[in-house]
Design a protein around this motif. Structure first.
Motif, mmCIF file in Angstrom:
data_model
loop_
_atom_site.group_PDB
_atom_site.id
_atom_site.type_symbol
_atom_site.label_atom_id
_atom_site.label_comp_id
_atom_site.label_asym_id
_atom_site.label_seq_id
_atom_site.Cartn_x
_atom_site.Cartn_y
_atom_site.Cartn_z
ATOM 1 N N PRO A 259 0.831 -1.206 0.000
ATOM 2 C CA PRO A 259 0.000 0.000 0.000
ATOM 3 C C PRO A 259 0.865 1.255 0.000
ATOM 4 O O PRO A 259 1.993 1.254 0.504
ATOM 5 C CB PRO A 259 -0.800 -0.123 1.306
ATOM 6 C CG PRO A 259 -0.765 -1.570 1.651
ATOM 7 C CD PRO A 259 0.560 -2.077 1.152
ATOM 8 N N ALA A 260 0.322 2.320 -0.576
ATOM 9 C CA ALA A 260 1.054 3.585 -0.618
ATOM 10 C C ALA A 260 1.245 4.131 0.791
ATOM 11 O O ALA A 260 0.320 4.145 1.604
ATOM 12 C CB ALA A 260 0.294 4.587 -1.469
ATOM 13 N N ASP A 261 2.468 4.561 1.103
ATOM 14 C CA ASP A 261 2.771 5.178 2.393
ATOM 15 C C ASP A 261 2.930 6.674 2.166
ATOM 16 O O ASP A 261 3.913 7.128 1.585
ATOM 17 C CB ASP A 261 4.058 4.576 2.970
ATOM 18 C CG ASP A 261 4.426 5.189 4.320
ATOM 19 O OD1 ASP A 261 3.607 5.953 4.863
ATOM 20 O OD2 ASP A 261 5.536 4.915 4.803
ATOM 21 N N LEU A 262 1.940 7.434 2.614
ATOM 22 C CA LEU A 262 1.946 8.872 2.388
ATOM 23 C C LEU A 262 2.631 9.654 3.504
ATOM 24 O O LEU A 262 2.741 10.874 3.414
ATOM 25 C CB LEU A 262 0.502 9.376 2.224
ATOM 26 C CG LEU A 262 -0.342 8.689 1.142
ATOM 27 C CD1 LEU A 262 -1.716 9.341 1.061
ATOM 28 C CD2 LEU A 262 0.352 8.725 -0.208
ATOM 29 N N SER A 263 3.103 8.966 4.527
ATOM 30 C CA SER A 263 3.677 9.663 5.674
ATOM 31 C C SER A 263 4.925 10.459 5.297
ATOM 32 O O SER A 263 5.216 11.495 5.910
ATOM 33 C CB SER A 263 4.011 8.673 6.787
ATOM 34 O OG SER A 263 4.991 7.733 6.359
ATOM 35 N N ALA A 264 5.627 10.005 4.273
ATOM 36 C CA ALA A 264 6.841 10.713 3.859
ATOM 37 C C ALA A 264 6.533 12.112 3.353
ATOM 38 O O ALA A 264 7.413 12.990 3.366
ATOM 39 C CB ALA A 264 7.572 9.926 2.784
ATOM 40 N N PHE A 265 5.313 12.339 2.900
ATOM 41 C CA PHE A 265 4.958 13.664 2.405
ATOM 42 C C PHE A 265 5.015 14.721 3.499
ATOM 43 O O PHE A 265 5.105 15.915 3.211
ATOM 44 C CB PHE A 265 3.556 13.650 1.787
ATOM 45 C CG PHE A 265 3.474 12.941 0.465
ATOM 46 C CD1 PHE A 265 4.546 12.902 -0.393
ATOM 47 C CD2 PHE A 265 2.296 12.310 0.079
ATOM 48 C CE1 PHE A 265 4.474 12.256 -1.631
ATOM 49 C CE2 PHE A 265 2.204 11.668 -1.145
ATOM 50 C CZ PHE A 265 3.301 11.641 -2.001
ATOM 51 N N ASN A 266 4.931 14.292 4.774
ATOM 52 C CA ASN A 266 4.934 15.278 5.852
ATOM 53 C C ASN A 266 6.336 15.667 6.297
ATOM 54 O O ASN A 266 6.503 16.522 7.158
ATOM 55 C CB ASN A 266 4.130 14.765 7.051
ATOM 56 C CG ASN A 266 3.384 15.880 7.758
ATOM 57 O OD1 ASN A 266 2.593 16.572 7.126
ATOM 58 N ND2 ASN A 266 3.644 16.075 9.048
ATOM 59 N N ALA A 267 7.352 15.038 5.718
ATOM 60 C CA ALA A 267 8.725 15.428 6.042
ATOM 61 C C ALA A 267 8.931 16.887 5.663
ATOM 62 O O ALA A 267 8.541 17.324 4.589
ATOM 63 C CB ALA A 267 9.712 14.542 5.293
ATOM 64 N N GLY A 268 9.537 17.647 6.568
ATOM 65 C CA GLY A 268 9.762 19.064 6.307
ATOM 66 C C GLY A 268 8.663 19.960 6.822
ATOM 67 O O GLY A 268 8.799 21.188 6.808
ATOM 68 N N ALA B 272 4.313 24.496 -2.132
ATOM 69 C CA ALA B 272 4.721 23.708 -0.968
ATOM 70 C C ALA B 272 4.055 22.341 -0.927
ATOM 71 O O ALA B 272 4.247 21.585 0.034
ATOM 72 C CB ALA B 272 4.412 24.474 0.323
ATOM 73 N N ASP B 273 3.289 22.008 -1.943
ATOM 74 C CA ASP B 273 2.735 20.666 -2.073
ATOM 75 C C ASP B 273 3.892 19.708 -2.360
ATOM 76 O O ASP B 273 4.615 19.895 -3.341
ATOM 77 C CB ASP B 273 1.730 20.648 -3.227
ATOM 78 C CG ASP B 273 1.050 19.300 -3.416
ATOM 79 O OD1 ASP B 273 1.518 18.284 -2.860
ATOM 80 O OD2 ASP B 273 0.034 19.262 -4.156
ATOM 81 N N PRO B 274 4.091 18.679 -1.532
ATOM 82 C CA PRO B 274 5.224 17.776 -1.773
ATOM 83 C C PRO B 274 5.150 17.043 -3.106
ATOM 84 O O PRO B 274 6.179 16.582 -3.604
ATOM 85 C CB PRO B 274 5.174 16.812 -0.590
ATOM 86 C CG PRO B 274 3.807 16.931 -0.026
ATOM 87 C CD PRO B 274 3.366 18.334 -0.297
ATOM 88 N N LEU B 275 3.979 16.937 -3.718
ATOM 89 C CA LEU B 275 3.889 16.325 -5.037
ATOM 90 C C LEU B 275 4.387 17.250 -6.136
ATOM 91 O O LEU B 275 4.703 16.800 -7.242
ATOM 92 C CB LEU B 275 2.442 15.921 -5.360
ATOM 93 C CG LEU B 275 1.945 14.560 -4.867
ATOM 94 C CD1 LEU B 275 1.825 14.536 -3.360
ATOM 95 C CD2 LEU B 275 0.616 14.219 -5.520
#
Length: 286
Positions: A151-160, A224-227
């Motif tokens: 499954p996709a792990d989206l937690s990395a997007f909150n880094a920073g 600032a959107d991590p995508l």
């Protein structure tokens, strides 16, 4: 605004629960809203109210595995999985055409809904009259990230970002982040998608050249959107459409804004731009 619900059956036996938000009087056009991963269409009620207030009829499905459609089984994508997502976009569109055959139709896709929209357009650019992509990115890289047996792990997007809830990457508005965290229909764990590798075709220049050149497309993102890679990933998408021959492609990057522009501190500004785009395209009687 009049709110009601209809159902649309999928090819693999799921009943999509679809919000219908109607304006007073005869609508100018229809906007089909496709939400993102780990959320649901009910979160777009404020946006739908703004659209209905401007005379637009809104259809907003709870996608498979999401919202009321999931019936508590969040993140279960059904037998057709990702390709089902794409086909579901068309099934809702067909229902709209049955209900309102004479109205122009705009497709609004956010995040995962924007990737489904990018892929959908490869075969259906003639079936819609305008497109808005929000919280999107370059399809090839996203395809590689999501085409995994895990499954996709989206937690990395909150880094920073600050780590108050782990979802600060969504918005600078703390109240909106708190609503997301408190909503059982948001942020759920999901099974891995099957067939996600097909999304890479949406980055293929040869396939993009098959899109009709007069399709208006608006891309909106926060830098600032991590995508978004500081906005560069959005510019890449816009430039690919232009290189494919599309003549009406607009890219707007909002400084310091994060992933969910419709829930951001500058959401009124974003909504106003989307409405201006719709007024210029589908809302003009075209």
């Amino acid at each position: 605004m009049d709110e009601s619900t209809i159902t649309v059956p999928t090819a693999d036996g799921i009943e999509l629960q679809v919000y219908r938000f109607a304006p007073q009087g005869r609508p100018r056009a229809v906007v089909q809203v496709q939400h993102g991963l780990g959320e649901h269409a009910g979160r777009y009620r404020r946006f739908a109210g703004a659209l209905a207030g401007a005379g637009y009829l809104v259809y907003a499905p709870d996608a498979r595995g999401s919202g009321r459609t999931a019936q508590g089984r969040y993140g279960q994508w059904g037998p057709d999985s990702w390709l089902g997502w794409i086909d579901d976009v068309d099934r809702v569109r067909q229902r709209i055409r049955e209900d309102e055959p004479d109205l122009p139709l705009a497709l609004f896709g956010h995040s995962l809904g924007s990737f489904a929209t990018q892929q959908y357009l490869l075969d259906h650019s003639a079936d819609v009259d305008a497109v808005v992509l929000s919280g999107t990115a370059e399809a090839g890289s996203i395809s590689g990230m999501l085409d995994s047996p895990e499954p996709a792990d989206l937690s990395a997007f909150n880094a920073g970002f600050e780590q108050r809830t782990g979802f600060e990457w969504l918005s600078r508005d703390e109240a909106e982040v708190d609503r997301y965290v408190a909503d059982e229909g948001c942020g759920f764990e999901s099974e891995a998608f099957r067939g996600m590798g097909t999304l890479a075709a949406a980055a293929d220049p040869e396939r993009l050249r098959e899109l009709r050149p007069d399709l208006p497309i608006l891309l909106v993102s926060g830098d600032a959107d991590p995508l978004a890679d500081g906005g560069r990933a959005i510019e890449v998408v816009g430039e690919r459409y232009r290189e494919a021959g599309l003549t009406d492609v607009t890219v707007t990057i909002y400084p310091e804004a994060r992933h969910e522009l419709l829930n951001e501190t500058n959401r009124d500004e974003v909504t106003a731009e989307i409405l201006a785009f719709l007024d210029r395209t589908v809302g003009s009687g075209r």
